[in-house]
Scaffold this active site. Structure first.
Site, PDB file in Angstrom:
ATOM      1  N   LYS A 126      35.426 -37.571  25.732  1.00  0.00           N
ATOM      2  CA  LYS A 126      35.602 -37.147  27.127  1.00  0.00           C
ATOM      3  C   LYS A 126      34.781 -35.910  27.524  1.00  0.00           C
ATOM      4  O   LYS A 126      34.360 -35.802  28.673  1.00  0.00           O
ATOM      5  CB  LYS A 126      37.085 -36.872  27.412  1.00  0.00           C
ATOM      6  CG  LYS A 126      37.896 -38.105  27.707  1.00  0.00           C
ATOM      7  CD  LYS A 126      39.297 -37.689  28.093  1.00  0.00           C
ATOM      8  CE  LYS A 126      40.036 -38.808  28.780  1.00  0.00           C
ATOM      9  NZ  LYS A 126      41.313 -38.368  29.352  1.00  0.00           N
ATOM     10  N   ASP A 166      41.821 -38.329  36.433  1.00  0.00           N
ATOM     11  CA  ASP A 166      43.202 -37.952  36.068  1.00  0.00           C
ATOM     12  C   ASP A 166      43.883 -37.142  37.171  1.00  0.00           C
ATOM     13  O   ASP A 166      45.031 -37.402  37.528  1.00  0.00           O
ATOM     14  CB  ASP A 166      43.226 -37.145  34.763  1.00  0.00           C
ATOM     15  CG  ASP A 166      43.074 -38.033  33.541  1.00  0.00           C
ATOM     16  OD1 ASP A 166      43.348 -39.240  33.641  1.00  0.00           O
ATOM     17  OD2 ASP A 166      42.667 -37.511  32.479  1.00  0.00           O
TER      18      ASP A 166
END
Ligand code: ATR
Length: 283
Positions: free
Chosen positions: A70, A106
């Site tokens: 990520k 997110d």
């Protein structure tokens, strides 16, 4: 039916075999009749540069990125969305020609989950538990939506560092409090929203919660990002206190819906995605 024209989207990470994203995204493509398929590829840490070349050469439409890539993927991107840059992590990439553009869904997923339950964010007092990967994304997004944010993390230094970073990168202020019952109870009295971004309560440790019903009140909105089980102990305790609850399925589906929109340019069929997720998790 998969044909020579089918567009491919994939998840890369290690491990990937437990991910719900293939089922949720494929259900979404099917629901609105898009000729897309979503598959998961296990890409080991050292294999990331090769995988990036592969994505460009095979002309994948886009990817999701999970652990351990990520942050590292940022070095391989041609463009990065400003909010993903601040967060320092990317979970969604769109390919345009040989250019890869990174996003982080997110935070927007958390906002989408709250909004879908008519929970206002602007000007509200929010206590966020956790300052890990998901917590960071949520924190940056909330301060940009003008929430009054307080962060409480088990390791205090991580919350302190996050607050410093938020101030430096956004100019917004946030506070932090120790993860102790008396500090949290006092804080919650003046809070509108409580969000758990820690892994506490996740199966198999279903019997755990950082907050009990006597620490909450009936005007509180409580969101858990843990989605397995769907009704965590935290949410059960919140119900006992008469608080409104938003389960982790909402966040899971809304962050996926945001990725879907980035790849396809279309609004995601959130209900179909949620029903699929429910079937898999079993609640
Ligand atoms: P994710 O990407 O899912 O957010 P992560 O980055 O590993 O995962 O973060 C996990 C979060 O859960 C952290 O905030 C972690 O607290 P620490 O930073 O202090 O480790 C929190 N967490 C995990 N187990 C916990 C526990 N038993 N009690 C309190 N917090 C916990």
């Amino acid at each position: 039916m998969i044909s020579g024209k089918t567009e491919v989207v994939s998840l890369i990470g290690d491990p990937v075999e437990h991910s719900f994203s293939p089922m949720i995204q494929n259900a979404a493509f099917k629901e609105i009749g898009l000729d897309y398929v979503y598959v998961a590829f296990r890409v080991k840490k050292e294999a990331l540069p090769g995988a990036i070349e592969g994505i460009k050469s095979l002309e994948l439409k886009g990817i999701n990125i999970t652990m351990p890539h990520k942050s590292k993927i940022i070095d391989h991107l041609d463009k990065i969305d400003p909010s993903a840059k601040k967060i320092g992590a990317v979970n969604t990439v769109k390919r345009e020609g040989r250019n890869l553009i990174g996003f982080n869904t997110d935070g927007r997923g958390a906002i989408g989950a709250l909004k879908s339950k008519n929970v206002e964010i602007e000007g509200r007092n929010i206590l966020l538990l956790g300052a890990g990967g998901a917590g960071r994304a949520i924190a940056f997004t909330l301060v940009e939506k003008n929430a009054n944010l307080t962060i409480s993390n088990r390791h205090l230094s991580k919350a302190k560092n996050l607050i410093t970073e938020i101030k430096e990168k956004t100019g917004e202020k946030a506070e932090q409090i120790p993860q102790k019952k008396e500090d949290i109870t006092k804080k919650i009295r003046n809070c509108d929203i409580l969000i758990n971004s820690t892994s506490v309560g996740m199966a198999p440790e279903r019997g755990k919660t950082l907050i009990e019903s006597d620490m909450m009140h009936s005007n509180l909105k409580v969101m858990d990002i843990v989605y397995n089980p769907i009704k965590t102990l935290l949410l059960k305790e919140a119900e006992k206190a008469g608080a409104k609850t938003i389960d982790g399925l909402e966040m899971l589906v809304h962050q996926g819906a945001e990725s879907f929109r980035i790849w396809t340019g279309k609004k995601a069929p959130v209900e179909a995605m949620k029903n699929t997720a429910k079937k898999i998790i079993g609640g």
